[in-house]
Design an enzyme around this catalytic site. Structure first.
Site, PDB file in Angstrom:
ATOM      1  N   LYS A  22      17.860  44.958 -50.787  1.00 28.63           N
ATOM      2  CA  LYS A  22      18.404  43.708 -50.889  1.00 28.63           C
ATOM      3  C   LYS A  22      17.849  42.694 -49.742  1.00 28.63           C
ATOM      4  O   LYS A  22      17.168  41.740 -49.882  1.00 28.63           O
ATOM      5  CB  LYS A  22      19.848  43.544 -50.804  1.00 28.63           C
ATOM      6  CG  LYS A  22      20.456  42.295 -50.743  1.00 28.63           C
ATOM      7  CD  LYS A  22      22.114  42.265 -50.550  1.00 28.63           C
ATOM      8  CE  LYS A  22      22.680  42.867 -49.232  1.00 28.63           C
ATOM      9  NZ  LYS A  22      22.648  41.737 -48.020  1.00 28.63           N
ATOM     10  N   ASN A  23      18.091  43.400 -48.442  1.00 26.90           N
ATOM     11  CA  ASN A  23      17.513  42.460 -47.603  1.00 26.90           C
ATOM     12  C   ASN A  23      16.196  42.338 -47.243  1.00 26.90           C
ATOM     13  O   ASN A  23      15.948  41.204 -46.691  1.00 26.90           O
ATOM     14  CB  ASN A  23      18.173  43.384 -46.061  1.00 26.90           C
ATOM     15  CG  ASN A  23      19.813  43.237 -46.038  1.00 26.90           C
ATOM     16  OD1 ASN A  23      20.275  42.418 -46.861  1.00 26.90           O
ATOM     17  ND2 ASN A  23      20.070  43.930 -45.053  1.00 26.90           N
ATOM     18  N   CYS A 118      31.366  33.910 -40.734  1.00 27.14           N
ATOM     19  CA  CYS A 118      31.190  35.014 -41.504  1.00 27.14           C
ATOM     20  C   CYS A 118      32.407  36.007 -41.348  1.00 27.14           C
ATOM     21  O   CYS A 118      32.768  36.085 -40.319  1.00 27.14           O
ATOM     22  CB  CYS A 118      29.819  35.587 -41.439  1.00 27.14           C
ATOM     23  SG  CYS A 118      29.588  36.955 -42.268  1.00 27.14           S
ATOM     24  N   ARG A 123      28.188  35.336 -35.695  1.00 22.10           N
ATOM     25  CA  ARG A 123      26.831  35.296 -36.350  1.00 22.10           C
ATOM     26  C   ARG A 123      25.902  33.887 -36.419  1.00 22.10           C
ATOM     27  O   ARG A 123      25.823  33.141 -37.322  1.00 22.10           O
ATOM     28  CB  ARG A 123      26.653  35.722 -37.707  1.00 22.10           C
ATOM     29  CG  ARG A 123      27.305  37.160 -37.970  1.00 22.10           C
ATOM     30  CD  ARG A 123      27.291  37.717 -39.383  1.00 22.10           C
ATOM     31  NE  ARG A 123      26.270  38.490 -39.802  1.00 22.10           N
ATOM     32  CZ  ARG A 123      25.733  38.843 -40.746  1.00 22.10           C
ATOM     33  NH1 ARG A 123      26.678  38.820 -41.946  1.00 22.10           N
ATOM     34  NH2 ARG A 123      24.731  39.362 -41.193  1.00 22.10           N
ATOM     35  N   ASP A 309      24.912  48.669 -41.069  1.00 24.87           N
ATOM     36  CA  ASP A 309      25.500  48.495 -42.253  1.00 24.87           C
ATOM     37  C   ASP A 309      25.791  49.672 -43.239  1.00 24.87           C
ATOM     38  O   ASP A 309      26.148  49.876 -44.267  1.00 24.87           O
ATOM     39  CB  ASP A 309      24.068  48.050 -43.186  1.00 24.87           C
ATOM     40  CG  ASP A 309      24.047  46.574 -42.874  1.00 24.87           C
ATOM     41  OD1 ASP A 309      24.796  45.629 -42.145  1.00 24.87           O
ATOM     42  OD2 ASP A 309      22.860  45.860 -43.350  1.00 24.87           O
ATOM     43  N   ARG A 401      27.335  41.829 -54.471  1.00 27.14           N
ATOM     44  CA  ARG A 401      26.429  41.099 -53.421  1.00 27.14           C
ATOM     45  C   ARG A 401      25.294  42.182 -53.441  1.00 27.14           C
ATOM     46  O   ARG A 401      24.225  41.979 -53.019  1.00 27.14           O
ATOM     47  CB  ARG A 401      26.812  40.527 -52.443  1.00 27.14           C
ATOM     48  CG  ARG A 401      27.594  39.513 -52.622  1.00 27.14           C
ATOM     49  CD  ARG A 401      28.095  38.944 -51.310  1.00 27.14           C
ATOM     50  NE  ARG A 401      27.094  38.611 -50.618  1.00 27.14           N
ATOM     51  CZ  ARG A 401      26.960  38.485 -49.366  1.00 27.14           C
ATOM     52  NH1 ARG A 401      28.331  38.492 -48.553  1.00 27.14           N
ATOM     53  NH2 ARG A 401      25.854  38.479 -48.501  1.00 27.14           N
TER      54      ARG A 401
HETATM   55  C1  UD1 Z   1      20.457  41.272 -40.880  1.00 24.59           C
HETATM   56  C2  UD1 Z   1      21.127  41.791 -42.247  1.00 24.59           C
HETATM   57  C3  UD1 Z   1      22.404  42.650 -42.160  1.00 24.59           C
HETATM   58  C4  UD1 Z   1      22.308  43.679 -41.003  1.00 24.59           C
HETATM   59  C5  UD1 Z   1      22.064  42.820 -39.948  1.00 24.59           C
HETATM   60  C6  UD1 Z   1      21.927  43.879 -38.568  1.00 24.59           C
HETATM   61  C7  UD1 Z   1      19.941  40.363 -43.830  1.00 24.59           C
HETATM   62  C8  UD1 Z   1      19.961  39.611 -45.147  1.00 24.59           C
HETATM   63  N1  UD1 Z   1      20.993  40.857 -43.359  1.00 24.59           N
HETATM   64  O1  UD1 Z   1      21.375  40.143 -40.550  1.00 24.59           O
HETATM   65  O2  UD1 Z   1      22.628  43.113 -43.432  1.00 24.59           O
HETATM   66  O3  UD1 Z   1      23.691  43.957 -40.940  1.00 24.59           O
HETATM   67  O4  UD1 Z   1      20.436  42.516 -40.161  1.00 24.59           O
HETATM   68  O5  UD1 Z   1      20.881  45.046 -38.910  1.00 24.59           O
HETATM   69  O6  UD1 Z   1      18.968  41.350 -43.802  1.00 24.59           O
HETATM   70  N2  UD1 Z   1      22.421  36.536 -33.516  1.00 24.59           N
HETATM   71  C9  UD1 Z   1      22.673  35.562 -32.750  1.00 24.59           C
HETATM   72  N3  UD1 Z   1      21.811  34.659 -32.798  1.00 24.59           N
HETATM   73  C10 UD1 Z   1      20.983  34.649 -33.893  1.00 24.59           C
HETATM   74  C11 UD1 Z   1      20.788  35.642 -34.990  1.00 24.59           C
HETATM   75  C12 UD1 Z   1      21.780  36.637 -34.730  1.00 24.59           C
HETATM   76  O7  UD1 Z   1      23.220  35.795 -31.842  1.00 24.59           O
HETATM   77  O8  UD1 Z   1      20.505  33.433 -34.194  1.00 24.59           O
HETATM   78  C13 UD1 Z   1      23.247  37.839 -33.292  1.00 24.59           C
HETATM   79  C14 UD1 Z   1      24.217  38.397 -34.326  1.00 24.59           C
HETATM   80  O9  UD1 Z   1      25.577  37.618 -34.178  1.00 24.59           O
HETATM   81  C15 UD1 Z   1      24.497  39.711 -34.143  1.00 24.59           C
HETATM   82  C16 UD1 Z   1      22.941  40.188 -33.727  1.00 24.59           C
HETATM   83  O10 UD1 Z   1      22.310  39.045 -33.222  1.00 24.59           O
HETATM   84  O11 UD1 Z   1      25.159  40.369 -33.275  1.00 24.59           O
HETATM   85  C17 UD1 Z   1      21.808  40.968 -34.646  1.00 24.59           C
HETATM   86  O12 UD1 Z   1      22.082  39.926 -36.065  1.00 24.59           O
HETATM   87  P1  UD1 Z   1      20.823  40.004 -36.770  1.00 24.59           P
HETATM   88  O13 UD1 Z   1      19.974  41.247 -36.662  1.00 24.59           O
HETATM   89  O14 UD1 Z   1      20.443  38.450 -36.843  1.00 24.59           O
HETATM   90  O15 UD1 Z   1      21.475  39.941 -38.425  1.00 24.59           O
HETATM   91  P2  UD1 Z   1      20.954  39.249 -39.612  1.00 24.59           P
HETATM   92  O16 UD1 Z   1      19.523  38.849 -39.725  1.00 24.59           O
HETATM   93  O17 UD1 Z   1      21.864  38.039 -39.832  1.00 24.59           O
END
Ligand code: UD1
Length: 422
Positions: A22-23, A118, A123, A309, A401
């Site tokens: 999915k991701n 979320c 996030r 995850d 989802r």
């Molecule tokens: C992706 C995955 C999700 C998984 C996560 C971590 C997808 C669609 N989703 O989510 O299933 O749980 O990686 O492996 O691929 N953060 C910030 N600022 C930002 C972005 C992130 O502070 O702009 C923080 C987040 O709150 C979190 C950490 O960074 O604490 C890691 O998040 P991130 O790796 O970005 O997760 P996603 O890409 O949203």
């Protein structure tokens, strides 16, 4: 709204085919926006999140045809007439922010709604925005939308140094930099298999990328990208989830398409817990080594560490382990919402901030429980299959989802599981 009814007890035996990730699919689909030529994804999973991304791309003017019952997505973005990703779609799925980088790279402007809160924590998307600024984007936040413009009409290469590892921000940066003028270096990049898959697809489209899978990715921008056909990598989270099924219930299950390098840190923990994991020619075979599994401590980390995850599903296993385990969640705050539901089933869990202490009990008991997010929902199903009596998991739209045909896949291995309309 549908619920899932599980009658617990009984071993699981058989084979489970693992779908495309999915991701990975959610980051590969926006790559269509980078080219006027067709991009085709094979091995796509059939999930509601994929339908949401289809709807989002469609709203921008892209054509997405779902072929072979959804396993092939044939996309074409020759006519992008709208550059605004609307709140009504973006709020449903955070990965929608991944259209920002490609639209900006292609046409020099884009407007994307902020995803909003979320269930598993704040996030934010600040890292996505910082990365695009480093590539010469001018950003303004107005009425809940990010208004982005490339200074001079085209993004330019730059150095992006992430303060923390972010999967999504690395993906947005990678997508955007393929068409930027000059060289981009992404430092402290995420190393997840989904990033490697995206880089491979972009390379098929003509992008020049080096270093994916390490923490420094270098991209030499090109003037245009072409079409490609790309198979989506195996879903390591679906894989890990179904590997836990025989570990929790007993029996032996082979997960077709599974590869240990996708779930290395997770396999080490299974081994320590007393679960045998064997790579076969067609997948991964899993069974318990002895009777009851042992307690193990788990800390979630970016890849190649233990994936956040799989934390909820691992907790379901440890609820019936021999001894006390400590789970530490380092990626997302507030990601233990499955704990109170597991406690309703007789689990002994104490949550303090980012730690959960789980003391194994011999048996869980069926109960009415509620899915709070995607991974939490499947952890409750795993727990229910090993519990005494009946469990009804409500709010299963979360499950749809991220897991395709879950009742069918587990049912084929002997689980008593059915979907009921409530
Ligand atoms: C992706 C995955 C999700 C998984 C996560 C971590 C997808 C669609 N989703 O989510 O299933 O749980 O990686 O492996 O691929 N953060 C910030 N600022 C930002 C972005 C992130 O502070 O702009 C923080 C987040 O709150 C979190 C950490 O960074 O604490 C890691 O998040 P991130 O790796 O970005 O997760 P996603 O890409 O949203």
């Amino acid at each position: 709204m549908d619920s899932i009814l599980v009658r617990g007890g009984g071993e699981l035996n058989g084979v489970i085919p693992i779908a495309g990730a999915k991701n990975a699919c959610l980051t590969l689909m926006p790559a269509t926006l980078l080219t006027e030529e067709p991009l085709t994804l094979t091995n796509a999973p059939r999930l509601s999140d994929i339908r949401t991304m289809t709807q989002l791309l469609g709203s921008l003017g892209a054509e997405v045809a779902s072929l072979q019952s959804g396993q092939v997505l044939a996309m074409s973005s020759h006519n992008i007439h709208n550059h605004t990703a609307d709140y009504d779609i973006v709020r449903k799925m955070r990965a929608s922010i991944l259209v920002l980088g490609p639209m900006l790279a292609r046409d020099g402007h884009a407007i994307v709604s902020l995803p909003g809160g979320c269930a598993i924590g704040a996030r934010p998307v600040d890292l996505h925005l910082q990365a695009l600024e480093a590539l010469g984007a001018e950003l303004e936040l107005r009425e809940g939308y990010v208004h982005a413009k490339a200074i001079g009409g085209r993004l330019r290469g730059g150095v992006i140094d992430f303060p923390i590892v972010s999967v999504g921000a690395t993906e947005n940066a990678l997508l955007a930099s393929t068409l930027a003028k000059g060289t981009t270096v992404i430092k402290n990049a995420a190393r997840e298999p989904e990033i490697v898959d995206l880089a491979q697809c972009l390379r098929r489209m003509g992008a020049q990328i080096e270093g994916e899978g390490t923490s420094t990715i270098t991209i030499q921008g090109v003037d245009r990208l072409g079409g490609a056909t790309h198979p989506v990598v195996t879903d390591r989270i679906e894989l890990g989830t179904y590997m836990l099924a025989p570990a929790i219930c007993g029996g032996e299950v082979e997960c077709l398409g599974g590869r240990i390098e996708l779930v290395g840190a997770f396999c080490e923990k299974l081994d320590a817990a007393g679960v045998s994991v064997e790579q076969t020619e067609r997948g991964i075979k899993v069974k318990r080594k002895n009777g009851r599994v042992n307690a193990v401590d788990v800390t979630t980390e970016p890849f190649p560490g233990f994936p956040t995850d799989l934390q909820a599903q691992m907790m379901a296993l440890l609820c019936t382990a021999n001894g006390t385990s400590v789970l530490e969640e380092k990626i997302f705050e507030n990601r233990f919402m499955h704990a109170p539901e597991l406690i309703r089933m007789g689990a002994k869990i104490e949550v303090h901030g980012g730690h959960a202490t789980v003391t194994g009990v011999e048996k869980l008991k069926g109960a009415r429980v509620m899915a709070t997010d995607l991974r939490a929902s499947v952890s409750l199903i795993l727990a229910a299959m090993a519990a005494e009596g009946e469990t009804v998991v409500s709010r299963v739209y979360h499950l749809d989802r991220g897991y395709e045909r879950v009742e069918e896949k587990l049912g084929a291995c002997g689980a008593h599981i059915e979907r009921i309309a409530t």
